[in-house]
Design an enzyme around this catalytic site. Structure first.
Site, PDB file in Angstrom:
ATOM      1  N   LYS A 121     -38.019  45.606 -19.390  1.00  0.00           N
ATOM      2  CA  LYS A 121     -38.378  44.260 -19.842  1.00  0.00           C
ATOM      3  C   LYS A 121     -37.897  43.268 -18.388  1.00  0.00           C
ATOM      4  O   LYS A 121     -37.883  42.582 -17.717  1.00  0.00           O
ATOM      5  CB  LYS A 121     -38.524  43.420 -20.823  1.00  0.00           C
ATOM      6  CG  LYS A 121     -38.530  41.958 -21.133  1.00  0.00           C
ATOM      7  CD  LYS A 121     -38.468  41.399 -22.365  1.00  0.00           C
ATOM      8  CE  LYS A 121     -38.968  40.087 -22.322  1.00  0.00           C
ATOM      9  NZ  LYS A 121     -38.543  38.928 -23.438  1.00  0.00           N
ATOM     10  N   GLU A 162     -28.570  51.772 -18.595  1.00  0.00           N
ATOM     11  CA  GLU A 162     -29.191  53.293 -18.295  1.00  0.00           C
ATOM     12  C   GLU A 162     -30.459  53.417 -18.068  1.00  0.00           C
ATOM     13  O   GLU A 162     -30.824  54.521 -17.676  1.00  0.00           O
ATOM     14  CB  GLU A 162     -29.613  53.052 -20.123  1.00  0.00           C
ATOM     15  CG  GLU A 162     -28.101  52.864 -20.813  1.00  0.00           C
ATOM     16  CD  GLU A 162     -27.449  51.433 -21.408  1.00  0.00           C
ATOM     17  OE1 GLU A 162     -28.099  50.465 -20.906  1.00  0.00           O
ATOM     18  OE2 GLU A 162     -26.840  51.824 -21.860  1.00  0.00           O
ATOM     19  N   GLY A 206     -38.352  43.037 -26.943  1.00  0.00           N
ATOM     20  CA  GLY A 206     -38.160  44.086 -27.051  1.00  0.00           C
ATOM     21  C   GLY A 206     -39.184  45.011 -27.873  1.00  0.00           C
ATOM     22  O   GLY A 206     -39.792  45.927 -28.169  1.00  0.00           O
ATOM     23  N   ARG A 207     -38.491  44.263 -29.140  1.00  0.00           N
ATOM     24  CA  ARG A 207     -38.840  45.312 -30.707  1.00  0.00           C
ATOM     25  C   ARG A 207     -40.025  45.346 -30.761  1.00  0.00           C
ATOM     26  O   ARG A 207     -40.810  45.721 -32.212  1.00  0.00           O
ATOM     27  CB  ARG A 207     -37.323  45.144 -31.663  1.00  0.00           C
ATOM     28  CG  ARG A 207     -37.093  43.628 -31.634  1.00  0.00           C
ATOM     29  CD  ARG A 207     -35.716  43.594 -32.859  1.00  0.00           C
ATOM     30  NE  ARG A 207     -35.742  42.060 -33.086  1.00  0.00           N
ATOM     31  CZ  ARG A 207     -34.650  41.350 -31.343  1.00  0.00           C
ATOM     32  NH1 ARG A 207     -34.834  41.327 -30.709  1.00  0.00           N
ATOM     33  NH2 ARG A 207     -34.735  40.230 -32.419  1.00  0.00           N
ATOM     34  N   GLU A 248     -31.962  44.321 -35.012  1.00  0.00           N
ATOM     35  CA  GLU A 248     -31.915  43.681 -34.032  1.00  0.00           C
ATOM     36  C   GLU A 248     -32.371  42.024 -34.527  1.00  0.00           C
ATOM     37  O   GLU A 248     -31.759  40.879 -34.059  1.00  0.00           O
ATOM     38  CB  GLU A 248     -32.962  44.455 -33.142  1.00  0.00           C
ATOM     39  CG  GLU A 248     -31.755  43.921 -31.708  1.00  0.00           C
ATOM     40  CD  GLU A 248     -32.590  44.467 -30.525  1.00  0.00           C
ATOM     41  OE1 GLU A 248     -33.410  44.373 -30.224  1.00  0.00           O
ATOM     42  OE2 GLU A 248     -31.439  44.965 -29.680  1.00  0.00           O
ATOM     43  N   HIS A 291     -33.550  66.888 -48.851  1.00  0.00           N
ATOM     44  CA  HIS A 291     -32.640  68.063 -48.678  1.00  0.00           C
ATOM     45  C   HIS A 291     -31.124  67.376 -47.876  1.00  0.00           C
ATOM     46  O   HIS A 291     -30.457  68.125 -47.790  1.00  0.00           O
ATOM     47  CB  HIS A 291     -33.197  69.346 -48.214  1.00  0.00           C
ATOM     48  CG  HIS A 291     -34.218  69.328 -48.823  1.00  0.00           C
ATOM     49  ND1 HIS A 291     -34.316  70.251 -50.092  1.00  0.00           N
ATOM     50  CD2 HIS A 291     -35.950  69.193 -48.600  1.00  0.00           C
ATOM     51  CE1 HIS A 291     -35.382  70.579 -50.513  1.00  0.00           C
ATOM     52  NE2 HIS A 291     -36.734  69.660 -49.623  1.00  0.00           N
ATOM     53  N   LYS A 302     -22.594  45.608 -23.258  1.00  0.00           N
ATOM     54  CA  LYS A 302     -22.524  45.544 -22.427  1.00  0.00           C
ATOM     55  C   LYS A 302     -21.288  44.180 -20.940  1.00  0.00           C
ATOM     56  O   LYS A 302     -21.498  44.712 -20.127  1.00  0.00           O
ATOM     57  CB  LYS A 302     -24.274  44.704 -21.928  1.00  0.00           C
ATOM     58  CG  LYS A 302     -25.043  45.381 -22.780  1.00  0.00           C
ATOM     59  CD  LYS A 302     -26.292  44.297 -22.220  1.00  0.00           C
ATOM     60  CE  LYS A 302     -27.465  45.210 -23.259  1.00  0.00           C
ATOM     61  NZ  LYS A 302     -28.360  44.277 -23.457  1.00  0.00           N
TER      62      LYS A 302
HETATM   63  O1  F6P Z   1     -29.839  45.536 -25.318  1.00  0.00           O
HETATM   64  C1  F6P Z   1     -30.489  45.184 -26.343  1.00  0.00           C
HETATM   65  C2  F6P Z   1     -31.809  45.570 -25.483  1.00  0.00           C
HETATM   66  O2  F6P Z   1     -31.751  43.830 -24.835  1.00  0.00           O
HETATM   67  C3  F6P Z   1     -32.860  45.253 -26.046  1.00  0.00           C
HETATM   68  O3  F6P Z   1     -33.870  44.169 -27.188  1.00  0.00           O
HETATM   69  C4  F6P Z   1     -33.921  45.900 -25.622  1.00  0.00           C
HETATM   70  O4  F6P Z   1     -35.583  46.593 -26.615  1.00  0.00           O
HETATM   71  C5  F6P Z   1     -33.447  47.182 -24.721  1.00  0.00           C
HETATM   72  O5  F6P Z   1     -32.422  46.235 -24.716  1.00  0.00           O
HETATM   73  C6  F6P Z   1     -34.049  46.883 -23.456  1.00  0.00           C
HETATM   74  O6  F6P Z   1     -34.144  46.041 -22.461  1.00  0.00           O
HETATM   75  P1  F6P Z   1     -35.113  45.866 -21.276  1.00  0.00           P
HETATM   76  O7  F6P Z   1     -36.163  46.261 -22.029  1.00  0.00           O
HETATM   77  O8  F6P Z   1     -34.912  45.229 -20.345  1.00  0.00           O
HETATM   78  O9  F6P Z   1     -34.820  47.377 -20.290  1.00  0.00           O
END
Ligand code: F6P
Length: 546
Positions: free
Chosen positions: A208, A214, A268-269, A354, A385, A503
């Site tokens: 987003k 990452e 995002g979620r 979250e 299990h 972060k």
């Molecule tokens: O660090 C949490 C977060 O902001 C989530 O809410 C989100 O889904 C994820 O990181 C990824 O964010 P982006 O889609 O901006 O890479």
């Protein structure tokens, strides 16, 4: 002196007194005294049957919980969601994920803007892009059709679409392979790319913000992999992107026609209903995705219009609050028995923790109670299990959601008979337990070990079968449940400030881990011996390896 806005409410106090009395009651008695308990406390909506009778509730409990929902403004809250109100107050945004699954031709406004115009345009673009990739009309830089899709994202840009890819699986149409890479550990991307043909691989960079470290690092590695085998100019023909920041994706090198927007009004979620599911759609086809939307849309209709006492998200939300805040349950387990729902616990974990893992209300005052349970889980068969021992005999009360389909990929079969007998058997063992007096022929020494206390709560959710439609419905049910709970607790379910500090600190520490001597010295001077000790250990290992 008015006291705490939630926990001093008469409706809250009434539930506290009721819980004190209820604590002495065992579910064995609740069932024995009411032969109609199942029909009283179960609810069928379309292909979904929810049995909540194995909770420590009575008609009085439900009435008191609904009074609490009422006084906490659940009715007005859901209306606010469907009218595009600014629910996310700390970021001044609407929470309009419901727009993403609206398939009628009506408008839906966020402020002065009808968001549906853009939603429909992007949906059409996704469909034609997916059709062109799947038919082989769109090709990679060497003229080969795409056979492999790799999504690069994290959090909601990873878990949701990865879960959706499984859920969309029973599409009849041919499938492309699809993988999801999130981890900064180079092993993740390396393992996925091993054996893939670069000329037939399409990456979807899903973020987003298009700044998440990452994702951006893995996307750069993916580009390098393409360049190494297909040459400098290849990546742009092998990349699509999903983002609210189109310019950033274009600046990264993704052709604008392959960038699919999302909007600031979707978190995002809550975004798997958008282009965020592009990788899953490319692999499984748009038709299956449309059915996922249709299932969620049906649940939206139910949530928006059903009276609170016949409203599944509301009922499950209030039972969750009863278990967490009045019976002291610290956690809840999500236990799908169907293989294609195996990632559902991870999705619900992010969705719930979250959203509601907050200590303050919308106005900044403390919540005053336990908002947001610890959510964990896993495939039901495997979990039986591993951690079920603790659920049955551990000292804590951990409510469970059992989820299963009545029919499997082979229709009714022997495996399904056994699978469902396990579901029903486990929920009965949790609820009714086994008393010492029921243990004949067992030595007194062994008896305490074989007793099951029971009185442990569970919901059983039965879907007719696992289809994109039923999974859409199920997923939207949990989203709305979490939202209703946020209204009762008074928290903002749509921000996530708690992820920021880590972060920021990681960014600050990067120069030291890169070996910048002044950054290392500054770290030592800062006086956190744990962090500087760990950094020193890393630098020493790095020195040895390089
Ligand atoms: O660090 C949490 C977060 O902001 C989530 O809410 C989100 O889904 C994820 O990181 C990824 O964010 P982006 O889609 O901006 O890479």
């Amino acid at each position: 002196m008015t006291g705490h806005p939630l926990t001093t409410l008469p409706e809250w106090k009434a539930l506290e007194s009721h819980a004190a009395a209820q604590n002495a009651v065992h579910m064995r008695d609740l069932f024995a005294n009411d032969p109609d308990r199942f029909s009283r406390f179960s609810f069928k909506y379309g292909p979904l049957l929810v049995d909540y009778s194995k909770n420590r509730v009575t008609p009085e409990t439900m009435a008191l919980l609904l009074e609490l929902a009422d006084v906490r403004g659940v009715d007005a809250g859901r209306a606010a969601m469907f009218s595009g109100a600014i629910l996310n107050s700390t970021e001044n945004r609407a929470a309009l994920h419901i727009a993403l699954r609206k398939r009628d031709d009506k408008a839906l406004y966020a402020g002065d803007t009808d968001v549906m115009a853009d939603v429909r345009t992007v949906r059409d673009r996704i469909k034609s892009f997916a059709d062109s990739v799947r038919s082989g009309a769109r090709k990679g830089s060497t003229g080969k059709a795409f056979r492999h899709i790799v999504n690069i994202g994290i959090g909601g840009s990873h878990i949701g679409p990865m879960f959706a890819a499984d859920a969309l699986r029973n599409a009849k149409a041919p499938e492309l392979t699809v993988d999801f890479v999130s981890n900064l550990d180079a092993a993740h991307l390396k393992d996925v790319l091993e054996g893939l043909d670069p000329a037939a691989t399409l990456f979807v960079i899903c973020s987003k913000t298009f700044t998440t470290s990452e994702t951006m690092s893995n996307a750069a590695q993916a580009c390098a992999w393409l360049v190494a085998s297909l040459g400098e100019r290849a990546p742009s023909a092998h990349m699509a992107a999903v983002s609210a920041e189109t310019e950033k994706a274009v600046a990264f090198g993704v052709p604008e026609e392959c960038v699919f927007p999302i909007w600031d009004w979707v978190g995002g979620r809550y975004s798997l209903w958008s282009a965020v599911s592009l990788a899953a759609i490319l692999a499984r086809g748009f038709e299956a995705f449309d059915q996922l939307l249709a299932g969620a849309e049906a649940m939206d209709g139910h949530f928006e219009t059903a009276p609170l006492d016949q409203n599944l998200p509301v009922l499950l939300a209030m039972i969750g609050i009863w278990n967490a805040d009045f019976l002291g349950a610290p956690a809840m387990a999500v236990l799908p028995y169907d293989h294609r729902l195996r990632l559902f616990p991870a999705h619900v974990q992010q969705l719930d923790m979250e959203s509601n893992g907050k200590g303050v209300m919308r106005d900044g005052a403390p919540v005053g109670t336990d908002a947001g349970p610890i959510v964990f889980g896993g495939g039901g068969s495997d979990s039986q299990h591993s951690f079920f021992q603790l659920l049955h005999q551990g000292p804590r009360h951990i409510p469970c959601d059992f989820i299963a389909a009545l029919s499997g990929v082979n229709g009714p079969d022997k495996n399904r008979d056994i699978l469902l007998s396990n579901v029903f058997g486990q929920t009965e063992a949790l609820a009714l337990g086994r008393a010492a007096e029921d243990l004949a022929d067992i030595s007194d020494a062994l008896k305490p070990h074989k007793v099951f206390p029971g009185n442990r709560s569970s919901n059983t959710l039965l879907l007719d079968e696992i289809t994109p439609y039923t999974v859409g419905m199920l997923t939207a049910l949990y989203e709305h449940k979490v939202f209703v709970q946020s209204l009762v607790w008074g928290v903002n379910a749509f921000d996530q400030w708690g992820v920021e500090l880590g972060k920021e600190l990681a960014k600050k520490l990067e120069p030291a881990l890169n070996g910048d001597a002044s950054a290392v010295r500054a770290l030592e001077d800062a006086g956190n011996s744990s962090t500087s000790g760990l950094v020193a250990a890393y630098l020493e290992a790095k020195g040895r390896k390089s």
